[in-house]
Motif scaffolding. Structure first.
Motif, PDB file in Angstrom:
ATOM      1  N   ASN A 155      75.177 -15.557 -14.703  1.00  0.00           N
ATOM      2  CA  ASN A 155      73.875 -14.944 -15.101  1.00  0.00           C
ATOM      3  C   ASN A 155      73.862 -13.602 -15.717  1.00  0.00           C
ATOM      4  OD1 ASN A 155      72.590 -17.403 -14.438  1.00  0.00           O
ATOM      5  ND2 ASN A 155      72.559 -16.956 -12.188  1.00  0.00           N
ATOM      6  N   ASP A 156      75.057 -13.196 -15.994  1.00  0.00           N
ATOM      7  CA  ASP A 156      75.025 -11.724 -16.562  1.00  0.00           C
ATOM      8  C   ASP A 156      74.618 -11.797 -18.082  1.00  0.00           C
ATOM      9  OD1 ASP A 156      75.984 -10.214 -14.573  1.00  0.00           O
ATOM     10  OD2 ASP A 156      78.039 -10.387 -15.041  1.00  0.00           O
ATOM     11  N   ILE A 157      73.952 -10.917 -18.584  1.00  0.00           N
ATOM     12  CA  ILE A 157      73.516 -11.116 -20.003  1.00  0.00           C
ATOM     13  C   ILE A 157      74.593 -10.961 -20.941  1.00  0.00           C
ATOM     14  CG2 ILE A 157      71.755 -10.144 -21.772  1.00  0.00           C
ATOM     15  CD1 ILE A 157      70.373 -11.576 -19.502  1.00  0.00           C
ATOM     16  N   GLU A 158      74.662 -11.785 -22.071  1.00  0.00           N
ATOM     17  CA  GLU A 158      75.588 -11.573 -23.236  1.00  0.00           C
ATOM     18  C   GLU A 158      74.933 -11.171 -24.290  1.00  0.00           C
ATOM     19  OE1 GLU A 158      78.775 -14.305 -25.332  1.00  0.00           O
ATOM     20  OE2 GLU A 158      77.381 -15.420 -24.026  1.00  0.00           O
ATOM     21  N   ASN A 159      74.032 -11.858 -24.683  1.00  0.00           N
ATOM     22  CA  ASN A 159      73.209 -11.435 -26.200  1.00  0.00           C
ATOM     23  C   ASN A 159      71.551 -11.692 -25.705  1.00  0.00           C
ATOM     24  OD1 ASN A 159      75.393 -11.164 -27.851  1.00  0.00           O
ATOM     25  ND2 ASN A 159      75.893 -13.225 -27.749  1.00  0.00           N
ATOM     26  N   LEU A 160      70.837 -10.893 -26.517  1.00  0.00           N
ATOM     27  CA  LEU A 160      69.187 -11.097 -26.671  1.00  0.00           C
ATOM     28  C   LEU A 160      69.149 -11.317 -28.124  1.00  0.00           C
ATOM     29  CD1 LEU A 160      68.204  -7.958 -24.677  1.00  0.00           C
ATOM     30  CD2 LEU A 160      68.370  -9.993 -23.733  1.00  0.00           C
ATOM     31  N   PHE A 161      67.884 -11.972 -28.335  1.00  0.00           N
ATOM     32  CA  PHE A 161      67.485 -12.564 -29.246  1.00  0.00           C
ATOM     33  C   PHE A 161      65.816 -12.456 -29.202  1.00  0.00           C
ATOM     34  CE2 PHE A 161      71.129 -14.997 -28.312  1.00  0.00           C
ATOM     35  CZ  PHE A 161      71.761 -15.156 -29.721  1.00  0.00           C
ATOM     36  N   LEU A 162      65.209 -12.220 -30.512  1.00  0.00           N
ATOM     37  CA  LEU A 162      63.610 -12.239 -30.665  1.00  0.00           C
ATOM     38  C   LEU A 162      63.609 -13.721 -31.244  1.00  0.00           C
ATOM     39  CD1 LEU A 162      62.437  -8.967 -31.548  1.00  0.00           C
ATOM     40  CD2 LEU A 162      61.925 -10.281 -29.480  1.00  0.00           C
ATOM     41  N   TRP A 163      62.646 -14.377 -30.957  1.00  0.00           N
ATOM     42  CA  TRP A 163      62.453 -15.649 -31.534  1.00  0.00           C
ATOM     43  C   TRP A 163      60.849 -16.048 -31.559  1.00  0.00           C
ATOM     44  CZ3 TRP A 163      61.487 -20.431 -27.924  1.00  0.00           C
ATOM     45  CH2 TRP A 163      61.412 -21.815 -28.755  1.00  0.00           C
ATOM     46  N   LYS A 169      61.621 -18.838 -36.635  1.00  0.00           N
ATOM     47  CA  LYS A 169      62.745 -17.744 -36.820  1.00  0.00           C
ATOM     48  C   LYS A 169      63.247 -17.076 -35.657  1.00  0.00           C
ATOM     49  CE  LYS A 169      60.890 -16.621 -41.629  1.00  0.00           C
ATOM     50  NZ  LYS A 169      60.585 -15.434 -42.296  1.00  0.00           N
ATOM     51  N   LEU A 170      64.641 -16.926 -35.730  1.00  0.00           N
ATOM     52  CA  LEU A 170      65.246 -16.188 -34.576  1.00  0.00           C
ATOM     53  C   LEU A 170      66.093 -15.125 -34.987  1.00  0.00           C
ATOM     54  CD1 LEU A 170      66.224 -16.959 -31.386  1.00  0.00           C
ATOM     55  CD2 LEU A 170      68.329 -18.285 -32.641  1.00  0.00           C
ATOM     56  N   SER A 171      66.121 -13.858 -34.281  1.00  0.00           N
ATOM     57  CA  SER A 171      66.784 -12.802 -34.611  1.00  0.00           C
ATOM     58  C   SER A 171      67.864 -12.296 -33.649  1.00  0.00           C
ATOM     59  CB  SER A 171      65.901 -11.860 -35.450  1.00  0.00           C
ATOM     60  OG  SER A 171      66.545 -10.525 -35.686  1.00  0.00           O
ATOM     61  N   LYS A 172      68.884 -12.240 -33.784  1.00  0.00           N
ATOM     62  CA  LYS A 172      69.993 -11.448 -32.724  1.00  0.00           C
ATOM     63  C   LYS A 172      69.706 -10.222 -32.740  1.00  0.00           C
ATOM     64  CE  LYS A 172      74.630 -11.652 -31.212  1.00  0.00           C
ATOM     65  NZ  LYS A 172      75.987 -11.797 -31.458  1.00  0.00           N
ATOM     66  N   LEU A 173      69.678  -9.512 -31.309  1.00  0.00           N
ATOM     67  CA  LEU A 173      69.391  -8.240 -31.468  1.00  0.00           C
ATOM     68  C   LEU A 173      70.720  -7.243 -31.183  1.00  0.00           C
ATOM     69  CD1 LEU A 173      66.327  -7.846 -29.016  1.00  0.00           C
ATOM     70  CD2 LEU A 173      66.537  -8.185 -31.565  1.00  0.00           C
ATOM     71  N   PRO A 174      70.911  -6.045 -31.579  1.00  0.00           N
ATOM     72  CA  PRO A 174      71.895  -5.334 -31.275  1.00  0.00           C
ATOM     73  C   PRO A 174      72.254  -5.080 -29.915  1.00  0.00           C
ATOM     74  CG  PRO A 174      70.178  -3.836 -32.285  1.00  0.00           C
ATOM     75  CD  PRO A 174      69.732  -5.297 -32.389  1.00  0.00           C
ATOM     76  N   TYR A 175      73.427  -4.742 -29.535  1.00  0.00           N
ATOM     77  CA  TYR A 175      73.813  -4.418 -28.175  1.00  0.00           C
ATOM     78  C   TYR A 175      73.496  -3.175 -27.774  1.00  0.00           C
ATOM     79  CZ  TYR A 175      77.289  -3.262 -24.504  1.00  0.00           C
ATOM     80  OH  TYR A 175      77.799  -2.756 -23.485  1.00  0.00           O
ATOM     81  N   SER A 176      72.856  -3.176 -26.392  1.00  0.00           N
ATOM     82  CA  SER A 176      72.214  -1.982 -25.864  1.00  0.00           C
ATOM     83  C   SER A 176      73.177  -0.888 -25.562  1.00  0.00           C
ATOM     84  CB  SER A 176      71.308  -2.302 -24.849  1.00  0.00           C
ATOM     85  OG  SER A 176      71.997  -2.706 -23.705  1.00  0.00           O
ATOM     86  N   GLY A 177      74.449  -1.320 -25.477  1.00  0.00           N
ATOM     87  CA  GLY A 177      75.369  -0.437 -24.982  1.00  0.00           C
ATOM     88  C   GLY A 177      75.620  -0.209 -23.330  1.00  0.00           C
ATOM     89  N   ILE A 178      74.929  -1.065 -22.634  1.00  0.00           N
ATOM     90  CA  ILE A 178      75.185  -1.035 -21.564  1.00  0.00           C
ATOM     91  C   ILE A 178      76.131  -2.136 -20.873  1.00  0.00           C
ATOM     92  CG2 ILE A 178      73.945  -1.205 -19.151  1.00  0.00           C
ATOM     93  CD1 ILE A 178      71.410   0.142 -20.283  1.00  0.00           C
ATOM     94  N   ASP A 179      77.027  -1.842 -20.034  1.00  0.00           N
ATOM     95  CA  ASP A 179      78.060  -2.897 -19.588  1.00  0.00           C
ATOM     96  C   ASP A 179      77.414  -3.959 -18.736  1.00  0.00           C
ATOM     97  OD1 ASP A 179      80.153  -4.300 -18.625  1.00  0.00           O
ATOM     98  OD2 ASP A 179      81.552  -2.709 -18.268  1.00  0.00           O
ATOM     99  N   ALA A 180      77.265  -5.149 -18.995  1.00  0.00           N
ATOM    100  CA  ALA A 180      76.476  -6.079 -18.103  1.00  0.00           C
ATOM    101  C   ALA A 180      77.205  -6.553 -16.952  1.00  0.00           C
ATOM    102  CB  ALA A 180      76.311  -7.273 -18.905  1.00  0.00           C
ATOM    103  N   ARG A 181      78.731  -6.218 -16.911  1.00  0.00           N
ATOM    104  CA  ARG A 181      79.221  -6.729 -15.681  1.00  0.00           C
ATOM    105  C   ARG A 181      78.949  -5.909 -14.311  1.00  0.00           C
ATOM    106  NH1 ARG A 181      85.175  -5.749 -18.173  1.00  0.00           N
ATOM    107  NH2 ARG A 181      83.985  -3.898 -18.937  1.00  0.00           N
TER     108      ARG A 181
END
Length: 392
Positions: A155-163, A169-181
């Motif tokens: 359940n750790d976040i890998e990727n975020l999208f706006l839809w 239409k679906l758009s992948k968002l850039p990485y926030s820079g925070i380690d999800a682990r």
């Protein structure tokens, strides 16, 4: 409840006829001014019809895609009192065992017409939207846009999208820079009017304390993240809602007496007082409403629904419904209308309105709408819109 408008089938026929008439009018601009056609007539049409009408001409494609028209159409749809342009998003998961023993798992996103639910159109057919896969979840929505996450097995976040399901239409968002682990996340999503921008607030807590360790804000306009440098050291929120341009969550656990807010526009934090209920056993939760801060107070035998009629004024908290708990039926409010009518869902898949009366009793229609969705998952109300997930 107000009397319903014409049946959807009749309305669809009228829209089709109107579409053909409007298209013919534009062949001669002297018949109707083009601005009148777009901002007085076309803003009343559903997104599906508008997408088809883009084939009229290249100029129509351009005009329907302008920020001015997109915003005018959104405002008209949001203020429609019959909820003709509102829909309910549900998530349905399952699996299939093949002859060779291989298991295929799936998760379908479906949408239902809120109009059909409210006015008893039967059957209420779902529209299949997308099979994202079992690792995708909804984190928030605003103006027809959804924040979708793809998660790891733990359940750790890998990727975020706006839809935007209305325009597919679906758009992948850039990485926030925070380690999800070894982290836990909470998200809020809303429109910041003063900046004409849609923003996602990512709140991160470290395990095992679950105290907030990082806050980042994504700007759709800039397509980038920024880190919030100063924030209070409080627990990670479990339930957040974006209201009045601010992200709200309950401070001090689900039974706290204050809500913290964060305004991503000016990066300020503050507090708003919660209602002062009677009794000791309760559990607070924010729910969606038509623009006001709204909460439920969960007791053993009932659920009280509160609305802050004047934002920031503690004395304006008002109970708009007290819902009895039914035997063998778990219900929860998911939306409060401008008339203080309450849309409920239960675990069996039924959706129905609840209207509180002054004598403490309640009304609900005999006709109920069954929507298939996963037990434990919350249905999401949204407005059909032309808002692009690539730009505000």
């Amino acid at each position: 409840m107000e009397s319903p408008p014409p049946p959807p089938m009749e309305t669809s026929k009228r829209r089709a006829a109107a579409t053909a008439s409007i298209a013919s009018l534009t062949n001669d601009n002297s018949v109707l001014p083009i601005e009148l056609i777009f901002f007085e007539i076309l803003i009343r049409l559903p997104v599906k019809t508008l997408l088809k009408m883009r084939s009229v001409s290249k100029s129509w494609i351009s005009r329907i895609s302008t920020p001015e028209f997109v915003k005018a159409h959104l405002n008209f749809s949001a203020n429609n009192r019959e909820f003709a342009h509102h829909r309910v998003l549900s998530i349905r998961s399952g699996s299939h065992i093949h002859d060779d023993g291989h298991i295929t798992r799936w998760r379908y996103f479906r949408t239902f017409s809120l109009y059909a639910i409210l006015y008893g159109e039967s059957p209420c057919f779902p529209v299949e939207l997308h099979n994202f896969g079992v690792s995708y979840n909804v984190l928030g929505s605003c103006d027809g846009l959804f924040v979708i996450s793809k998660t790891w097995y733990d359940n750790d976040i890998e990727n975020l999208f706006l839809w935007n399901p209305s325009i597919r239409k679906l758009s992948k968002l850039p990485y926030s820079g925070i380690d999800a682990r070894k982290r836990r996340f909470a998200y809020g999503f809303g429109y910041i009017e003063c900046q004409n921008d849609y923003q996602i607030v990512e709140i991160v807590a470290s395990k095992p304390s679950y105290l907030i360790a990082d806050i980042s804000v994504y700007s759709l306009r800039n397509n980038s993240w920024k880190t919030i440098q100063e924030f209070p050291i409080i627990s990670l929120p479990e339930n957040v809602k974006f209201v009045k341009g601010k992200l709200h969550w309950i401070t001090g656990g689900s039974s706290g007496n204050n809500a913290t807010w964060f305004n991503p526009g000016d990066e300020k934090f503050g507090n708003v007082a919660l209602p002062n209920p009677s009794g000791d056993t309760f559990n607070w939760k924010f729910v969606s409403s038509s623009g006001n801060l709204c909460m439920t107070c969960d007791y053993r035998n009932k659920i009280d629904v509160w609305i802050m009629k004047e934002y920031g004024l503690a004395e304006s908290w008002t109970i708009v419904g007290s819902i009895p708990k039914f035997v063998n039926k778990v219900v929860r409010p998911i939306f409060i209308s401008h008339n203080d009518e309450i849309l409920l869902q239960d675990v069996s898949g039924l959706l129905w309105w609840y209207v509180s009366r002054d004598d403490g009793s309640f009304d609900r229609p005999e006709d109920q709408t069954r929507c298939e969705y996963d037990r434990g998952s919350e249905l999401n109300l949204y407005i059909e819109s032309l808002v692009s997930p690539n730009s505000p």
